[in-house]
Scaffold this active site. Structure first.
Site, PDB file in Angstrom:
ATOM      1  N   ASP A 197      26.208  14.814 -14.052  1.00 55.99           N
ATOM      2  CA  ASP A 197      26.203  15.377 -15.399  1.00 55.99           C
ATOM      3  C   ASP A 197      27.122  16.588 -15.444  1.00 55.99           C
ATOM      4  OD1 ASP A 197      24.595  17.014 -13.858  1.00 55.99           O
ATOM      5  OD2 ASP A 197      23.173  17.446 -15.466  1.00 55.99           O
ATOM      6  N   ASP A 255      26.938  19.821 -15.178  1.00 49.82           N
ATOM      7  CA  ASP A 255      26.907  20.857 -14.145  1.00 49.82           C
ATOM      8  C   ASP A 255      26.571  20.300 -12.770  1.00 49.82           C
ATOM      9  OD1 ASP A 255      24.266  20.279 -14.780  1.00 49.82           O
ATOM     10  OD2 ASP A 255      23.578  22.333 -14.487  1.00 49.82           O
ATOM     11  N   ASP A 295      24.021  18.839 -11.367  1.00 51.17           N
ATOM     12  CA  ASP A 295      22.732  18.911 -10.679  1.00 51.17           C
ATOM     13  C   ASP A 295      21.968  17.593 -10.803  1.00 51.17           C
ATOM     14  OD1 ASP A 295      21.993  19.107 -13.346  1.00 51.17           O
ATOM     15  OD2 ASP A 295      20.738  20.893 -13.092  1.00 51.17           O
ATOM     16  N   SER A 314      24.358  21.651 -19.126  1.00 52.34           N
ATOM     17  CA  SER A 314      24.016  20.460 -18.362  1.00 52.34           C
ATOM     18  C   SER A 314      24.591  19.197 -19.002  1.00 52.34           C
ATOM     19  CB  SER A 314      22.493  20.384 -18.202  1.00 52.34           C
ATOM     20  OG  SER A 314      22.113  19.383 -17.314  1.00 52.34           O
TER      21      SER A 314
END
Length: 467
Positions: free
Chosen positions: A261, A263, A265, A114
């Protein structure tokens, strides 16, 4: 069924199995996790009467260099247990969730840490609904990583390996990522022609998707953080460092900007003046608009990190706010239990449960733009009624933080700080779930008071930590 001896937490936290790649998160453990999931998904269905069942698992990753190592290790584990690994390659966490759910996979795996630095990595596991996998399954996986697990009434120190035609395979499934792009385009029932948008892709998963979506919708798109090299993910860019995006919006006189960010999400917005609009402000703007549309069911779910100013602003609109522990999985669980359709975190995880089972940075950006277009207002005007209380935050590294926050001297200091606020603010002292730290948050009408009260609590926590 999985019969874990303990609750998950030895390896899996609130956002998957995360650690330093090659040290605390190794290729060996990724392989064993793949072995476990392949066997578990296969055996679950075979015991329901499908003796020849072959599980299918979607696998994605972000741009970290260690992603290749972990991707191939987990795929090898799946195949060794007789499951097929469908590789989406570099893609976003929400795209793996979407593909898992829409294409009938037995589970999904996203390899990402993340917003963490590139040296870290993680493995997120999703069930067939694209939701975070059940805690019982993850606890059983941890048992297997530790050497022995009880599954379906039998104890295994090593799981049976597939052989011959039963061995699984890997399948290139970049088409799944393209289907996700198509889904986002179909979601946006409006044109962005004439809208100037800035995007910061954090040198992460969104770099290969975000521009394609916004360009296709007709936006004039300016992109930064879209040159990943395996080691620069989240480095001075993205949702945790949006200063570059604020400069881009100001310098190019853009209408709005969005920072994701690693990834993708999470989404943090920047308004037309170059001011940061965090996840709490996005929740406010989206929630008010959805209520006016008549589609907001109940209220909004956020975490204990949600500013008291958000609660007050929503209360003026007669929208309830419910707080959960930190972690988007807790937000989604509360939303599901209440039947509410909007929730998220100040960090930028925003969940529109009508469309997704997880935070989705790109979907959030499209929803913000929809509100701006339908309200015919700039983002600054949409979030203006939400005025956050000034905050003072302190992290104190101590041994046994969970014990220290319960000690009488600390709880008394919290009560004294709350009394000093006289009902106009909030105090939150909690043990971190990821490191040996006590996190102190004080919100007050004036920042000097917040800092003074936070300093008092910090001193007492440090004293307790030395005992």
């Amino acid at each position: 069924m999985a019969e874990a001896t303990k609750r998950p937490g030895r390896y899996f936290g609130t956002d998957g199995y995360r650690g330093e790649a090659g040290t605390t998160l190794t290729a060996e453990n990724a392989f064993r996790l793949g072995r476990f999931l392949g066997f578990y998904y296969n055996e679950t269905m075979r015991r329901r009467g499908n003796a020849a069942y072959r599980a299918r698992v979607a696998v994605g990753k972000d741009t970290r260099r260690s992603g290749y190592m972990l991707e191939y290790a987990v795929a090898a584990g799946l195949a060794a247990s007789g499951a097929d690994a469908y590789l989406l390659h570099v893609t976003t966490t929400p795209s793996v969730s979407f593909v898992t759910r829409s294409d009938g996979f037995d589970g999904g795996i996203m390899i990402s840490a993340s917003h963490n630095p590139f040296g870290d990595n993680g493995i997120k596991v999703m069930n067939r609904a694209g939701e975070k996998e059940d805690g019982g399954v993850l606890a059983a996986a941890e048992d297997y990583l530790d050497g022995a697990v009880t599954l379906f009434g039998r104890e295994y120190t090593e799981l049976p390996a597939a052989c011959g035609e039963a061995v699984g395979r890997t399948v290139d499934y970049v088409a799944g990522r393209n289907r996700y792009i198509g889904y986002l385009l179909s979601h946006a029932t409006y044109s962005l022609r004439g809208v100037k948008v800035g995007l910061d892709c954090a040198n992460g998963s969104a770099f290969s998707i975000a521009r394609a979506v916004f360009d296709a919708l007709g936006a004039t798109t300016h992109v930064i953080g879209a040159d990943p090299n395996g080691t620069n993910i989240n480095r001075a860019c993205g949702s945790t460092a949006p200063e570059g995006l604020t400069r881009l919006v100001r310098d190019r006189s853009l209408d709005v900007g969005f920072a994701f960010d690693g990834d993708a999400d999470r989404c943090i917005a920047v308004d037309e003046r170059g001011q940061i609009v965090d996840g709490a402000a996005i929740l406010y703007a989206a929630g008010v608009h959805m209520k006016r549309e008549g589609v907001l069911r109940g209220g909004i779910v956020s975490t204990v990190m949600a500013n008291e100013g958000l609660a007050e602003a929503l209360a003026r609109e007669e929208i309830p706010l419910v707080r959960t522990p930190v972690g988007d999985k807790y937000v989604y669980a509360e939303m599901t239990e209440r039947g509410w359709c909007l929730g998220g975190e100040p960090s930028g995880h925003v969940i529109f449960s009508k469309y997704q089972t997880t935070g989705d940075g790109l979907l959030t950006a499209l929803e913000v733009l929809r509100v701006m277009l339908e309200e015919e207002k700039p983002l600054s005007a949409l979030v203006a009624p939400y005025v956050p209380y000034p905050e003072a935050q302190v992290n104190v590294r101590v041994p046994s933080p969970g014990e220290i926050v319960c000690r009488p001297s600390v709880t008394e200091a919290v009560r004294a700080a709350e009394a000093a606020l006289e009902g106009s603010g909030r105090v939150l002292v909690r043990a971190s779930g990821t490191e040996p730290v006590v996190r102190i948050l004080v919100e007050a009408r004036e920042i000097p008071l917040a800092r003074r009260l936070a300093d008092r609590i910090e001193a007492i926590v440090k004293e307790e930590g030395r005992r």
